[in-house]
Enzyme design. Structure first.
Site, mmCIF file in Angstrom:
data_model
loop_
_atom_site.group_PDB
_atom_site.id
_atom_site.type_symbol
_atom_site.label_atom_id
_atom_site.label_comp_id
_atom_site.label_asym_id
_atom_site.label_seq_id
_atom_site.Cartn_x
_atom_site.Cartn_y
_atom_site.Cartn_z
ATOM 1 N N PRO A 2 0.829 -1.195 0.000
ATOM 2 C CG PRO A 2 -0.510 -1.471 1.819
ATOM 3 C CD PRO A 2 0.798 -1.861 1.285
ATOM 4 C CD GLU A 3 2.908 2.875 -4.346
ATOM 5 O OE1 GLU A 3 3.062 4.051 -4.713
ATOM 6 O OE2 GLU A 3 3.109 1.902 -5.088
ATOM 7 N NE ARG A 113 6.659 -10.601 1.099
ATOM 8 C CZ ARG A 113 7.349 -9.944 0.152
ATOM 9 N NH1 ARG A 113 6.704 -9.296 -0.801
ATOM 10 N NH2 ARG A 113 8.646 -9.950 0.164
ATOM 11 N NE ARG A 152 19.503 13.962 -1.570
ATOM 12 C CZ ARG A 152 18.662 13.119 -0.961
ATOM 13 N NH1 ARG A 152 17.541 13.588 -0.460
ATOM 14 N NH2 ARG A 152 18.958 11.840 -0.840
#
Length: 278
Positions: A2-3, A113, A152
DNA sequence: CGGACAACCTGGCGGC
DNA sequence: TGCCGCCAGGTTGTCC
């Protein structure tokens, strides 16, 4: 799994079902799921606390209790749902934690999991540390994003997945956002001009918003708390579509490995740049 | 700072 | 059918 869109969908669904309810007891069969405090302390401390709200920060689901915050991270295969008293018990052999609520209902945490983690803490910040800005919040502006990108020098794909850079984006929506922006996954963040960065900014927000409006993506394990599937997967441009024609230009969607993660993109809509490694 | 990789776990799927 | 290797929406820690 899930995001941000999936977690947000869970939060919205759960909120009306658990707010106002009291946690009377906790059961578990996989101690490691209870990250902290230790299971016995966790159980004693959570008992008797009432749920006042359910919110989200990054990919964490946050239950606001009387004296503590109960945080749940679903990781890859976690599910969180309420089982009403007398409801048909789902065929779910992966429930590892259950919180008994009022009138025989319970809040179930299922996770095949066993990567998911549950925390009990007096402050959200004790658990959620070093997380970047919420991409859908007002203080996250395109100029802020541009500055962060240019500070970055990293490939865009792994940078979008870095929760310290921006919160809530995972493998699916990173690919979808990059497609929407027309930027190659290996493009270096330091090479983006203001226009590129602004485009990516809009693409990230649009991809996440679309995911929320479709109630998340159910590719494999994810289900909404009511057990039904989200529809976001039916609207992907690139994720899981390798070998299929691009919806925009008909070129064949490709899949490569970037930072050990499957990465889908359209070679025509997202051409390599002199600033990318490919 | 960035990149590579192993861990943590289990299940589904394709290939032989 | 069986076995094997590979893949999976996430995160963290280590090493170079």
């Amino acid at each position: 799994m899930p995001e941000l869109p999936e977690v947000e969908t869970v939060v919205r669904s759960l909120r009306p079902m658990v707010v106002g309810q009291t946690i009377h007891e906790m059961w578990y069969d996989w101690p490691r799921t209870l990250h902290s405090p230790s299971p016995d302390i966790f159980a004693a401390r959570v008992r008797g606390q009432k749920v006042h709200d359910v919110t989200r920060r990054a990919k964490y689901i946050i239950l606001h209790l009387d004296h503590d915050f109960l945080l749940v991270h679903l990781k890859m295969t976690g599910r969180l749902y309420v089982l009403e008293a007398g409801a048909v018990v789902p065929d779910d052999r992966w429930i590892h934690v259950r919180f008994q609520l009022d009138k025989g209902s319970s809040l179930c945490f299922s996770d095949s999991r066993k990567f998911g983690r549950i925390y009990l803490a007096s402050q959200v910040e004790h658990v959620v540390k070093g997380i970047g800005p919420e991409p859908l919040e007002a203080d996250f502006t395109p100029e802020v994003f541009f500055q962060r990108l240019n500070s970055r020098d990293r490939a865009l794909k792994p940078l979008l997945l870095d929760q310290a850079f921006v919160a809530g984006v995972g493998n699916i929506y990173a690919d979808e956002a990059l497609f929407r922006s027309g930027l190659h996954p290996l493009r270096r963040s330091g090479t983006l001009g203001r226009d590129d960065a602004y485009r990516l900014y809009g693409a990230v927000r649009d991809a996440l918003s679309a995911g929320i409006s479709h109630e998340g993506a159910s590719i494999n394990w994810y289900r909404k708390p009511d057990g039904t599937r989200g529809n976001s997967q039916d609207h992907f441009f690139v994720y899981g579509r390798d070998g299929q024609p691009c919806h925009t230009c008909q070129a064949t969607i490709e899949k490569i490995r970037v930072g050990q993660r499957g990465t889908h993109f359209c070679p025509r809509c997202q051409p390599a740049h002199k600033g990318s490694a490919s």
